[in-house]
Scaffold this active site. Structure first.
Site, PDB file in Angstrom:
ATOM      1  N   CYS A   1       0.822  -1.209   0.000  1.00  0.00           N
ATOM      2  CA  CYS A   1       0.000   0.000   0.000  1.00  0.00           C
ATOM      3  C   CYS A   1       0.856   1.260   0.000  1.00  0.00           C
ATOM      4  O   CYS A   1       0.456   2.284  -0.548  1.00  0.00           O
ATOM      5  CB  CYS A   1      -0.957  -0.009   1.193  1.00  0.00           C
ATOM      6  SG  CYS A   1      -0.181  -0.378   2.770  1.00  0.00           S
TER       7      CYS A   1
ATOM      8  N   HIS B   1      -1.328   0.737   7.782  1.00  0.00           N
ATOM      9  CA  HIS B   1      -1.820   0.878   6.402  1.00  0.00           C
ATOM     10  C   HIS B   1      -1.554   2.299   5.929  1.00  0.00           C
ATOM     11  O   HIS B   1      -1.636   3.258   6.695  1.00  0.00           O
ATOM     12  CB  HIS B   1      -3.322   0.573   6.357  1.00  0.00           C
ATOM     13  CG  HIS B   1      -3.905   0.603   4.985  1.00  0.00           C
ATOM     14  ND1 HIS B   1      -3.443  -0.201   3.966  1.00  0.00           N
ATOM     15  CD2 HIS B   1      -4.906   1.360   4.442  1.00  0.00           C
ATOM     16  CE1 HIS B   1      -4.130   0.035   2.871  1.00  0.00           C
ATOM     17  NE2 HIS B   1      -5.021   0.976   3.138  1.00  0.00           N
TER      18      HIS B   1
END
EC number: 3.4.19.12
Length: 1036
Positions: A98, A353
């Site tokens: 990510c 994340h």
């Protein structure tokens, strides 16, 4: 409806009053439960397996009533994968990629960088001009620039909602399963991109990285003595700002440019003064790039823990940033507009994340890029409030400060991207080159084909579902047979017919057939009676068979079952009669001998015999429940039956006659025996006058004589060799008596067998010889060196006193005499001791024996080792494992000191009978070697110690999992050592680590960590941090 067992009894209740030859069609239909009342939907909650007329709860509920057509398929609408109008394209998260996706989206929305990449020469143009597309070959970019070109073209004009960046990630050699340092990856990629573009001929392409991202600053040092100023000019692509102790971005920039005093040991060597002088040093910004990247140093090294941590402090920043106060040369505009905010969700530096908030340079709208999902923010303003509320609040976290108009606060932002205002306004449309657009069009065509294919599959599934719905609605109402002609179909098939998730197969009724190829009465519970009309439609549409009509009701099976049920009822009456006869006193001595075991279980044996007759009827045509019956299975069953004793065979001797053991039998009357014989006509019959087996009597007399002889021999040998039997006062080489010239050797196998005989002479065979030849090699030499006997040697040989040896020679036959003589060598006092053996040592075979012993110690399966858990303040691990502050040995004083703390650990609360375990350290083993031979090598467990079964080929990691189950200590909290050696290679096998049977492994457990996020950091930091080593970002 009544329970299934009650229905079963009701179906056969007539058999109590009807003889087998009187069975009629009515009785047969009753046994098959033809006329049971059908169940009503809504009243019966679930299907009644005992009622073949119950057609409720077989899966029909999902088809009756209105049905959502979406339930007919499991295919999502392909248009959900289509890019929304006026939106951007997402990127697939490949596991832990990510952070790469966020940078790709930020770079894509830099129009100047995108335009420059489109201008790069590419093999893609050759591919589109040649036979690549026409040949149906997939395009494979060769360089980083080509990967970015293709990715950016897809991000710009793809019809997909998201695309796959795996080609680009693989080209960089990144591990998709490991999260890397996002800040470091940004710098490395920018450096790689500049190096790659620097080889281009077009200056707009070659210099784009420097024009967009490169600025200059100077390290300026001023001598406090002479005032001389020295400069070191350097380029930068981003400013790394310390956020610790600051609340505003401007404070971070001010600290970055803050003047530093160089005094004391840190003084500056002035070339003008030619000596060290006090000085000042600061950074001056000379020029700023069009795109200003500000790295907020959220991930820092913690000296206390030895690994990285994340700073979760709030930092305020404005949408407009005036850099003029910080730049040395004041000419021009230095006002920047915020264009991107990169966010890290999570409290740990090793997990979390990454998402990005990026401003569209053409529309001015803000978008949140979260891998595949793209969300447009309402209005024209950046919104970070939702992102900041995602992490769980804790007491130690500060409240979010209030932000004024045009400003924002974040505790998760780690990079801010600002664009020069003049650059922000001068944006133009970037067109995808024709050769790239051709590839994008091809990918869009594939996507459209896929959408059409998925839509067609959805349509077909819906059409099939509709047809099935109509079929079920039509046929389910016609399933009940009532008084009409009927057939039987298996319940399982009906359930699968009504199950939308499985395709309907042909009807298979073979499993329900009896030996006469008709419907077995016992299988009625898994069958359903349906109308002939419904059965005709089923067989015409799905096929299968055999069809089970009214002719399939098997009269033979019903008659046989009736006979067996009547016999079982008679058996209950006869059981009571026999019991009463056995209780009554016998008149006279006439009767029959019956085994006591047979009398206790005769009713069960009779029942089993009746069940076997019922089973044989099923097997008579070579089938069991419709399946072929193999010869191998029948042989195995016969063998098992032969091994089981039949009635009255428990009083048979090995010769087939009446056993001599009177305790195993009793005398029963003639009447009782007649009743028993009705059920067991082939049982052995022994009248009361029958004599016992003559051969057994002879053997019994001989056995009594032999037993008496064995006891006498054992007593004599025990009296002659008392110390040898009791393992007392044994000789050892270290304490050789002065009045003894020689010692003798026998094998341990001989001693074990002899002691076993002396203990239980009636159950063992007397030992007649001493087999010392097994201790010699094929050359006739001895394979043991007495000054250096191993623990394994002591399991093979035992030392014998001369007086004992004389007695052994009298009592046993000795094949080989093995003698040890001790001599003193040299004039020095004390003199050196040597041992001479007869026969002599065979050095080669001795070496081979040692090698074999070592091999055996490292090639074992299911051997026992011991794991000893120590607490923090015990001293047992200090000496032998200083790295863990632990040792494998301890003094008795240490044990006493550690006892109170040890008792606090639940693993130490074990009973050991009040005994203290002997030392198992290296010192203890040295002492053992000095003694050379000891009687018992049995391990004695202590508190805090548990035995585990292990094999040499299992890994240390597998052992740690066993220890985790035994001690409730996680593998990463285990510190293991053996004989002072730390065990830390999880992939190594126990054999290679030197763990042998009976080893004692010391376990020291780390204290548990209350903060689970910190525990995750510990797990990550235990692995060596290699960063981007071996990836394309470092030029590999």
């Amino acid at each position: 409806m009544a329970p299934r067992l009650q229905l079963e009894k009701a179906a056969w209740r007539w058999a109590e009053t009807v003889r087998p030859e009187e069975v009629s069609q009515e009785h047969i239909e009753t046994a098959y439960r033809i006329w049971l009342e059908p169940c009503i939907r809504g009243v019966c909650r679930r299907n009644c397996r005992g009622n073949p007329n119950c057609l409720v709860g077989i899966g029909e509920h999902i088809w009756l009533g209105e049905i959502d057509e979406n339930s007919f398929h499991n295919i999502d609408d392909p248009n959900c994968e289509r890019r929304k109008k006026n939106s951007f394209v997402g990127l697939t998260n490949l596991g832990a990629s990510c952070y790469v996706n966020t940078f790709l989206q930020v770079w894509f929305l830099n129009l100047e960088l995108r335009q420059a990449l489109y201008l790069c020469p590419s093999t893609c143009s050759d591919y589109t001009k040649g036979d690549g597309i026409r040949g149906g070959k997939d395009y494979e970019p060769q360089t980083i620039c080509e990967h970015l070109q293709y990715l950016f073209a897809l991000l710009q004009n793809s019809n997909r909602r998201y695309i796959d960046p795996s080609g680009f990630v693989k080209a960089l050699g990144l591990d998709t399963g490991q999260q890397q340092d996002a800040q470091e990856s940004s710098k490395l990629f920018m450096s790689l991109l500049e190096d790659t573009l620097s080889k281009q001929k077009n200056p707009d392409v070659r210099n784009v990285v420097q024009q967009q991202f490169c600025g200059e600053y100077a390290y300026v040092t001023v001598c406090s003595q002479c005032g001389r100023e020295s400069k070191l000019v350097s380029k930068f692509y981003e400013l790394e700002l310390n956020i610790q102790g600051h609340k505003q971005l401007t404070d971070c920039i001010s600290e970055f440019l803050k003047e530093e005093r160089l005094e004391g040991d840190n003084r500056y060597f002035c070339e003008n003064c030619q000596s060290k002088q006090n000085a000042t040093r600061k950074i001056r910004l000379l020029s700023l790039p069009c795109t200003l990247n500000l790295q907020l140093m959220r991930f820092v090294f913690d000296r206390q823990t030895g690994h990285k941590k994340k700073l979760n402090a709030y930092i305020g920043f404005s949408e407009s940033l005036d850099m003029e106060p910080y730049v040395e040369h004041k000419g021009g505009s230095f006002v920047y507009e915020l264009s991107a905010v990169l966010i890290h969700r999570g409290v740990s530096a090793y997990s979390g994340h990454y998402i990005a908030h990026v401003k569209d340079p053409q529309s001015g709208d803000w978008y949140k890029f979260n891998d595949e999902d793209i969300e447009k923010m309402e209005g024209k303003k950046l919104q970070l409030g939702i992102e900041e509320d995602l992490t769980e609040p804790s007491k130690s976290q500060t409240r979010k400060p209030k932000c004024g108009k045009g400003t924002h606060c974040s505790r998760n932002a780690y990079m801010l991207v600002y664009r020069l205002q003049t650059q922000e306004k001068n944006h133009t449309m970037v067109q995808v080159p024709a050769f790239l657009q051709e590839l994008v069009d091809r990918d869009n065509s594939k996507f459209e084909e896929w959408c059409v294919e998925m839509a067609e599959m959805r349509r077909q599934s819906v059409d099939k579902g509709r047809a099935k719905h109509e079929e079920v609605k039509e046929l389910y109402q016609r399933l009940p047979a009532g008084a009409e002609p009927y057939e039987f179909v298996s319940l399982e098939w009906l359930q699968k017919w009504l199950d939308e998730s499985t395709p309907t197969k042909p009807i298979d009724n073979n499993a329900c057939l009896c030996s006469h190829d008709k419907l077995h009465p016992d299988k009625i519970s898994i069958m359903k009676r349906i109308s002939e009309y419904a059965a005709d439609i089923f067989y015409s549409r799905y096929g299968g068979g055999p069809r089970l009509t009214v002719k399939a009701l098997c009269k033979d099976c019903v008659v046989e079952r009736c006979r067996i049920l009547r016999l079982k009822n008679q058996l209950n009456e006869d059981y009571k009669t026999v019991n009463n006869l056995l209780k009554a006193t016998m008149k006279g001595s006439d009767g029959f001998w019956v085994g006591k075991s047979s009398l206790r279980s005769w009713r069960q044996l009779a029942l089993e015999q009746l069940d076997e007759q019922d089973g044989e009827a099923e097997q008579s045509n070579g089938k069991i429940n419709g399946s072929p019956f193999s010869k191998d299975e029948s042989k195995e069953e016969k063998k098992e039956e032969e091994e089981e004793l039949n009635f009255n065979e428990d009083i048979l001797c090995p010769h087939g006659e009446l056993s001599i053991s009177e305790n195993e039998r009793r005398l029963v009357s003639q009447e009782a025996w007649s009743k028993l014989q009705q059920y067991f006509p082939k049982a052995p019959e022994f009248p009361s006058y029958k004599e016992c087996c003559s051969q057994c009597k002879i053997l019994e007399r001989e056995g009594e004589e032999n037993e008496a002889l064995h006891k006498m021999i054992a007593k004599e040998q025990k009296t002659s060799l008392p110390n040898l039997f009791q393992d007392k006062n044994r000789p050892c080489l270290s304490n050789w008596p002065e009045d003894t010239d020689a010692l003798y050797i026998v094998s341990h196998f001989f001693l074990d067998e002899w002691r076993k005989f002396v203990r239980k002479p009636a159950r063992s065979t007397p030992v007649s010889s001493v087999g010392n030849a097994a201790l010699l090699c094929p050359h006739g030499g001895l394979m043991f060196t007495f000054p250096s006997l191993t623990k394994e040697d002591s399991k093979l040989i035992a030392l014998i006193w001369p007086s004992e040896w004389q007695m052994i020679q009298k009592l046993f036959v000795v094949d080989k005499v093995i003698k040890i003589t001790r001599i003193e060598v040299g004039d020095v006092n004390p003199s050196q001791t040597q041992y001479i053996s007869e026969p002599n040592l065979c050095p080669d075979c001795r070496e081979g024996l040692l090698c074999q012993q070592q091999k055996d110690l490292r090639e074992y399966t299911q051997a026992t080792i011991y794991v000893h858990k120590v607490v923090d303040n015990k001293k047992v691990m200090k000496d032998s494992a200083p790295e863990l502050n632990v040792s494998s040995s301890e003094t008795e004083e240490d044990k006493e000191e550690a006892k109170p703390d040890g008792e606090k650990d639940p693993d130490f609360n074990q009973s050991n009978g009040g005994t203290k375990r002997q030392k198992t350290s290296q010192q203890g083993y040295v002492a053992y070697q000095k003694q050379v031979i000891r009687r018992s090598t049995r391990h004695r467990k202590v508190r805090g110690e548990k035995a585990l079964l292990v094999s040499a080929n299992q890994t240390l990691k597998e052992l740690k999992i066993q220890i985790m189950h035994a001690f409730s200590v996680a593998p990463f909290d285990q510190n293991l050592s053996i004989d002072g050696k730390i065990l830390n290679d999880d992939c190594a096998t126990l054999g290679t680590l030197g763990v042998i049977p009976e080893s004692v492994i010391l376990l020291k457990a780390d204290e548990p960590i209350a903060d689970y996020a910190a525990m995750d950091d510990v797990m990550q930091v235990c692995m060596p941090e290699e960063g981007f080593k071996g990836t394309g970002l470092l030029g590999h």
